[in-house]
Design a protein around this motif. Structure first.
Motif, PDB file in Angstrom:
ATOM      1  N   MET A 160       0.865  -0.963  -0.215  1.00  0.00           N
ATOM      2  CA  MET A 160      -0.200   0.008  -0.007  1.00  0.00           C
ATOM      3  C   MET A 160       0.682   1.391   0.109  1.00  0.00           C
ATOM      4  O   MET A 160       0.176   2.401  -0.475  1.00  0.00           O
ATOM      5  CB  MET A 160      -0.990   0.168   1.845  1.00  0.00           C
ATOM      6  N   ARG A 161       1.961   1.198   0.080  1.00  0.00           N
ATOM      7  CA  ARG A 161       2.976   2.903   0.556  1.00  0.00           C
ATOM      8  C   ARG A 161       3.499   2.595  -1.106  1.00  0.00           C
ATOM      9  O   ARG A 161       3.564   3.914  -1.579  1.00  0.00           O
ATOM     10  CB  ARG A 161       4.386   2.527   1.945  1.00  0.00           C
ATOM     11  N   GLY A 162       3.720   1.740  -1.299  1.00  0.00           N
ATOM     12  CA  GLY A 162       4.281   1.914  -2.964  1.00  0.00           C
ATOM     13  C   GLY A 162       2.670   2.328  -3.437  1.00  0.00           C
ATOM     14  O   GLY A 162       2.686   3.097  -4.761  1.00  0.00           O
ATOM     15  N   VAL A 163       1.764   1.905  -3.294  1.00  0.00           N
ATOM     16  CA  VAL A 163       0.591   2.592  -4.208  1.00  0.00           C
ATOM     17  C   VAL A 163       0.328   4.181  -3.679  1.00  0.00           C
ATOM     18  O   VAL A 163      -0.497   5.177  -4.565  1.00  0.00           O
ATOM     19  CB  VAL A 163      -0.920   1.772  -3.356  1.00  0.00           C
ATOM     20  N   PHE A 164      -0.235   4.718  -2.345  1.00  0.00           N
ATOM     21  CA  PHE A 164       0.150   5.900  -1.949  1.00  0.00           C
ATOM     22  C   PHE A 164       1.441   6.619  -2.952  1.00  0.00           C
ATOM     23  O   PHE A 164       1.284   7.772  -2.940  1.00  0.00           O
ATOM     24  CB  PHE A 164       0.284   5.984  -0.981  1.00  0.00           C
ATOM     25  N   PRO A 321      -4.497  -3.653  -5.012  1.00  0.00           N
ATOM     26  CA  PRO A 321      -3.883  -5.440  -3.846  1.00  0.00           C
ATOM     27  C   PRO A 321      -5.588  -5.501  -3.272  1.00  0.00           C
ATOM     28  O   PRO A 321      -6.137  -4.631  -2.239  1.00  0.00           O
ATOM     29  CB  PRO A 321      -2.753  -5.071  -3.222  1.00  0.00           C
ATOM     30  N   PRO A 322      -5.738  -6.767  -3.442  1.00  0.00           N
ATOM     31  CA  PRO A 322      -7.044  -7.567  -2.933  1.00  0.00           C
ATOM     32  C   PRO A 322      -6.420  -7.492  -0.737  1.00  0.00           C
ATOM     33  O   PRO A 322      -4.936  -7.505  -0.653  1.00  0.00           O
ATOM     34  CB  PRO A 322      -6.545  -9.093  -3.059  1.00  0.00           C
ATOM     35  N   LEU A 323      -7.333  -7.250  -0.154  1.00  0.00           N
ATOM     36  CA  LEU A 323      -7.266  -7.493   1.458  1.00  0.00           C
ATOM     37  C   LEU A 323      -6.703  -8.231   1.489  1.00  0.00           C
ATOM     38  O   LEU A 323      -5.403  -8.407   2.798  1.00  0.00           O
ATOM     39  CB  LEU A 323      -8.196  -7.321   1.760  1.00  0.00           C
ATOM     40  N   ARG A 324      -6.258  -9.903   1.123  1.00  0.00           N
ATOM     41  CA  ARG A 324      -5.819 -10.884   1.033  1.00  0.00           C
ATOM     42  C   ARG A 324      -3.736 -10.730   1.612  1.00  0.00           C
ATOM     43  O   ARG A 324      -3.180 -11.484   1.828  1.00  0.00           O
ATOM     44  CB  ARG A 324      -6.347 -12.653   0.611  1.00  0.00           C
ATOM     45  N   GLU A 325      -3.426  -9.949   0.529  1.00  0.00           N
ATOM     46  CA  GLU A 325      -2.329  -9.505  -0.037  1.00  0.00           C
ATOM     47  C   GLU A 325      -1.867  -8.749   1.098  1.00  0.00           C
ATOM     48  O   GLU A 325      -0.314  -8.289   0.928  1.00  0.00           O
ATOM     49  CB  GLU A 325      -2.135  -9.149  -1.747  1.00  0.00           C
ATOM     50  N   ARG A 326      -2.552  -8.021   1.711  1.00  0.00           N
ATOM     51  CA  ARG A 326      -2.150  -6.399   2.075  1.00  0.00           C
ATOM     52  C   ARG A 326      -2.399  -7.422   4.366  1.00  0.00           C
ATOM     53  O   ARG A 326      -3.052  -6.133   5.165  1.00  0.00           O
ATOM     54  CB  ARG A 326      -2.456  -5.400   2.208  1.00  0.00           C
ATOM     55  N   CYS A 327      -2.325  -8.578   4.439  1.00  0.00           N
ATOM     56  CA  CYS A 327      -2.738  -8.498   5.985  1.00  0.00           C
ATOM     57  C   CYS A 327      -2.415  -8.044   6.923  1.00  0.00           C
ATOM     58  O   CYS A 327      -2.832  -8.394   7.843  1.00  0.00           O
ATOM     59  CB  CYS A 327      -2.844 -10.730   6.514  1.00  0.00           C
ATOM     60  N   GLU A 328      -1.533  -7.169   7.297  1.00  0.00           N
ATOM     61  CA  GLU A 328      -0.974  -6.782   7.727  1.00  0.00           C
ATOM     62  C   GLU A 328      -1.378  -5.225   8.211  1.00  0.00           C
ATOM     63  O   GLU A 328      -1.692  -4.567   9.669  1.00  0.00           O
ATOM     64  CB  GLU A 328       0.666  -6.150   8.418  1.00  0.00           C
ATOM     65  N   ASP A 329      -2.302  -5.147   7.438  1.00  0.00           N
ATOM     66  CA  ASP A 329      -3.656  -3.790   7.488  1.00  0.00           C
ATOM     67  C   ASP A 329      -4.776  -4.630   8.251  1.00  0.00           C
ATOM     68  O   ASP A 329      -5.929  -3.339   8.008  1.00  0.00           O
ATOM     69  CB  ASP A 329      -3.979  -3.060   6.040  1.00  0.00           C
ATOM     70  N   ILE A 330      -5.294  -5.044   7.960  1.00  0.00           N
ATOM     71  CA  ILE A 330      -6.496  -5.345   8.620  1.00  0.00           C
ATOM     72  C   ILE A 330      -7.452  -5.313   9.729  1.00  0.00           C
ATOM     73  O   ILE A 330      -8.122  -4.734  10.278  1.00  0.00           O
ATOM     74  CB  ILE A 330      -6.938  -7.374   8.797  1.00  0.00           C
ATOM     75  N   LEU A 331      -6.134  -5.216  10.769  1.00  0.00           N
ATOM     76  CA  LEU A 331      -6.468  -5.577  11.606  1.00  0.00           C
ATOM     77  C   LEU A 331      -6.564  -3.278  12.242  1.00  0.00           C
ATOM     78  O   LEU A 331      -7.156  -2.708  13.304  1.00  0.00           O
ATOM     79  CB  LEU A 331      -5.429  -5.724  12.965  1.00  0.00           C
TER      80      LEU A 331
END
Length: 478
Positions: A160-164, A321-331
């Motif tokens: 996500m940092r790459g997306v930002f 990316p789908p949420l499953r590919e950035r699990c550390e963002d879920i919580l």
């Protein structure tokens, strides 16, 4: 004691792990990426750490693999002295739950990036409200409403940092932006972020090309004049004119009818539009942002989307990316969502329990952030208390049609046993159907099915082995 360079207090972090390479990794790579002044202490085992006559530490990274034996007693003892970040090479749901029940404030799976370790240390040591440690067996974490990490996004994962960074880079351009990603990943949020950082003073106008009837779509985009069609009682500006000087976001662009694609292409090429029924062209200055959850190249190849329009719009691509590919963002997303919905619905929820947090992280979320928000809202509305539990989430998933449990025809009616051909159906057969439904709902993923059913994965494996024996007995009796 404060750091001479930063003025911030020096924090002591103890790394307990039998692997010297990992200890060096934390000391030389992860610690330097933290925004804190850290002193890294090391021990091969918890017994060695306890034997050392040292000053108290501010946090503990505890490996729970191999020689450490996944010992909840060691973890609980460590948690009594300082907040613990448990680290394991096994990312199982059961282990995560066990670690958090024993008192862990955070749980990481290796191999992991140094940035992820640094962020876990920062979360644990930062002075704002953080996971609160309580006696083993009832560890709790209080949800926090983090400030937006980027515009209205929440997420600090590497992807996500790459997306930002990409959004920041393309925002000031006048060229069209084409956003792709699965449903629920935040495509409109991306478009809003592009507009917000573009410097354009006009409005941001969003239009969903898949939600408007085809015979009305042209009018919605370009507007119409009075008398253009039966219900056109007055002149009306379309989305493009309303976005003049700003951004026009066309969501689900691949749903647009071919004849309208031609008119949109002309608008892009000339910068002028003509309202439906009008003879006059109007100059309009808009910045286009388009999005789709389809594969646009496949749509072009299939002849459903004009190639020339695609090349006009697909200038600056952004993929989410789908949420499953950035699990550390879920919580972090779940925590912010919980607090927002609890306040909106007048509920007292402030946190998720350990099992609920583990379920959130290990579920694959095929509907991405939108599904995560949907499930949390349902759990908030349908329950009371200050803590969201795993059964509450599992029930919310079931109500949403995501599991095979607690659905009509698969349970009992008013507590009555299920009947088959006028006789009571054997318990093992009812149990088997429930488990198989759950496995089917999660595409055979035993860990996720077990979490939804609130049983251990080993129970499912054991039951599956037992079914063969039960069938043999039933056949013999027949």
């Amino acid at each position: 004691m404060a750091s001479a360079e930063t003025g911030s207090p020096v924090r002591r972090v103890l790394v307990v792990d039998r692997d010297p390479v990992f200890r060096r990794f934390v000391r030389e790579e992860a610690a330097s990426r933290s925004g804190l002044a850290l002193v890294i202490l090391e021990a091969e085992s918890w017994s060695e750490a306890r034997a050392a006559d040292d000053a108290p530490v501010d946090a503990i990274l505890l490996g729970i693999d191999g020689a450490n034996g996944e010992r909840s007693a060691d973890l609980a003892a460590a948690a009594a002295e300082a907040p613990v970040i448990a680290i394991s090479g096994t990312g199982s749901l059961g282990l995560a739950v066990a670690a958090m029940r024993a008192g862990a404030a955070d749980f990481l799976v290796r191999p992991t990036r140094p940035e992820a370790v640094a962020e876990a240390i920062e979360r644990t040591l930062e002075p704002t409200p953080r996971p609160t440690l309580v006696p083993a067996g009832s560890a709790r974490q209080t949800a926090r409403a983090p400030s937006s990490d980027f515009e209205r996004f929440i997420g600090r994962s590497e992807v996500m940092r790459g997306v930002f960074e990409l959004i920041s880079r393309v925002a000031s351009s006048k060229a069209p932006v084409f956003v792709t990603g699965e449903s629920g990943t935040g495509k409109e949020l991306t478009a809003e972020a592009v507009h917000g950082r573009s410097g354009r003073t006009g409005a941001f106008v969003a239009l969903n090309c898949g939600a408007i009837p085809r015979d009305l779509m042209e009018s919605e985009i370009f507007g119409h004049v009075r008398g253009a069609f039966t219900s056109a009682n007055e002149d009306r500006a379309g989305a493009a004119e309303l976005a003049n000087g700003g951004t026009l976001f066309l969501d689900e662009i691949c749903e647009m009818a071919p004849d309208l694609q031609t008119k949109l292409l002309r608008f892009i090429q000339t910068g002028t539009l003509r309202r439906v029924g009008d003879t006059r062209s109007r100059p309009v200055d808009v910045r286009f942002v388009c999005a789709t959850n389809r594969n646009p190249e496949a749509e072009v190849a299939a002849g459903r989307f004009r190639a020339d329009l695609y090349y006009r719009l697909h200038v600056l691509p952004v993929h989410l990316p789908p949420l499953r590919e950035r699990c550390e963002d879920i919580l972090p997303i779940a925590d912010a969502t919980l607090l927002a919905f609890a306040a909106e619905e007048g509920r007292g929820f402030t946190r998720f329990d350990a099992e609920a947090r583990a379920l959130l992280v290990h579920y694959e979320w095929p509907g991405n952030v939108r599904q995560l928000q949907n499930v949390i809202r349902r759990a908030v509305v349908m329950n009371d208390g200050d803590e969201i539990t795993a059964p509450m989430l599992a029930m919310a998933l079931a109500r949403a049609g995501q599991t095979g449990v607690d659905t009509p025809g698969h349970g009992t009616a008013a507590g009555s046993p299920i009947k088959q051909s006028g006789t009571i159906e054997p318990f093992w057969l009812q149990e088997r159907r429930i488990i198989e439904d759950a496995l089917s709902a999660f595409d055979g993923n035993v860990v996720q099915a077990a979490a939804a059913l609130q049983i251990s994965a080993s129970t499912i494996y054991r039951k599956k082995q037992g079914w063969t024996a039960e069938i043999r007995v039933a056949n013999s009796a027949a």
